[in-house]
Design an enzyme around this catalytic site. Structure first.
Site, PDB file in Angstrom:
ATOM      1  N   CYS A  94       9.569  -0.510  -5.709  1.00  0.00           N
ATOM      2  CA  CYS A  94       8.858   0.390  -4.975  1.00  0.00           C
ATOM      3  C   CYS A  94       9.639   1.738  -6.314  1.00  0.00           C
ATOM      4  O   CYS A  94      11.008   1.592  -6.517  1.00  0.00           O
ATOM      5  CB  CYS A  94       9.472   0.582  -3.899  1.00  0.00           C
ATOM      6  SG  CYS A  94       8.610   2.255  -3.446  1.00  0.00           S
ATOM      7  N   CYS A 227       4.024   7.306  -4.915  1.00  0.00           N
ATOM      8  CA  CYS A 227       4.085   6.030  -5.046  1.00  0.00           C
ATOM      9  C   CYS A 227       4.626   5.979  -6.177  1.00  0.00           C
ATOM     10  O   CYS A 227       3.728   6.070  -7.198  1.00  0.00           O
ATOM     11  CB  CYS A 227       3.247   5.275  -4.884  1.00  0.00           C
ATOM     12  SG  CYS A 227       2.538   3.651  -5.437  1.00  0.00           S
ATOM     13  N   GLY A 228       5.673   5.603  -7.001  1.00  0.00           N
ATOM     14  CA  GLY A 228       6.197   5.808  -8.177  1.00  0.00           C
ATOM     15  C   GLY A 228       5.454   4.669  -8.946  1.00  0.00           C
ATOM     16  O   GLY A 228       5.155   4.660  -9.960  1.00  0.00           O
TER      17      GLY A 228
END
Length: 288
Positions: A94, A227-228
């Protein structure tokens, strides 16, 4: 959970009347929020149900995921993490969580330098620039472009790449009008991405090296504010489809802006880095 009645104290948790009181820190990276726990002592054993409760925005702390700081088991990195999505499933990687984890470790250990930590996706490097954090991600894999995927409304042209976790990317003319909650769940579990499914990103080109991204996240089973790894996947695919060069500016649903940089070499992407904010919200404890 250990037997009740034991008088145990260690970083991260204590036992009170057959229940666990968990100390935590709440953080967010560009609106993507997490519960972080110091589990260096290795005593916090969270069940799937407890993770779901922690992430519940009505009965728990509320978060997109839970991150536990643990020692490195291999000795190949300074630290390691256990990462869980809000549905209790284990997550490989993440990007926004990685930046929050980095600042969490920095505060706990008084680090004034970068460090490495182990994830299921590989070893990640974190470096600090005041309150912004840069994480060096693992090299993207399984890049596929211009695939026709049949959905209920017809056929969609979908691109995909794994940036630690699998991502599908669709280019749309207007992100505000993208069918994130309609098309997102269908593609997330589509047989084309079986058996593990995929995250789904809806990408609008705003200008040269500048995109806007909305993401339906696997494991959260809904849209998140950022959302990386999805931002990174969208930037990488934009480099191929729209001839973007590094760095790429990415506006996410929270209104924050992230930056993705990379090198292109021998037909692939290396030195992939994600830069953005990582903010502390509050510290607390909860009985679970």
């Amino acid at each position: 959970m250990p037997d009740s009645g034991n008088d145990l104290n260690f970083p991260g948790w204590t036992l009170i009347s057959c229940s666990m009181r968990l100390e935590f820190t709440k953080m967010n990276g560009a609106g993507n929020d997490f519960v972080l726990v110091d589990n260096r002592a290795g005593k916090a054993k969270l069940s799937r149900e407890q993770i779901v409760r922690l992430c519940d925005r009505h009965r728990g702390v509320g978060a997109d995921g839970v991150i536990l700081l643990t020692p490195s088991q291999t000795g190949k990195a300074d630290w390691a993490w256990d990462f869980y999505n809000s549905d209790g499933s284990s997550g490989e990687m993440c990007g926004n969580g990685a930046r929050c984890f980095a600042r969490f470790v920095q505060r706990l250990t008084d680090l004034n330098r970068g460090f490495t930590f182990e994830t299921q996706a590989g070893i990640i490097t974190a470096r600090f620039q005041d309150e912004r954090v840069t994480v060096s991600l693992t090299e993207p894999a399984d890049l596929k472009l211009n695939e026709n995927v049949s959905v209920a409304g017809g056929t969609q042209v979908v691109h995909s790449v794994n940036t630690g976790v699998p991502h599908a990317v669709l280019f749309v003319p207007d992100a505000d009008k993208a069918m994130v909650m309609e098309l997102g769940p269908e593609l997330r579990r589509h047989r084309h991405f079986a058996p593990k499914g995929t995250n789904v990103n809806f990408v609008q080109v705003l200008g040269p090296n500048h995109i806007r991204v909305r993401t339906y996240e696997r494991g959260v089973e809904g849209e998140t504010l950022a959302c990386g790894t999805g931002v990174t996947a969208s930037a990488i695919i934009s480099a191929r489809v729209h001839s973007f060069s590094s760095p790429v500016r990415v506006q996410v649903q929270s209104g924050e802006q992230l930056e993705v940089s990379f090198d292109e070499r021998d037909g692939g992407f290396t030195s992939v880095k994600l830069t953005g904010p990582a903010e502390f919200a509050f510290d607390g404890s909860i009985e679970i």
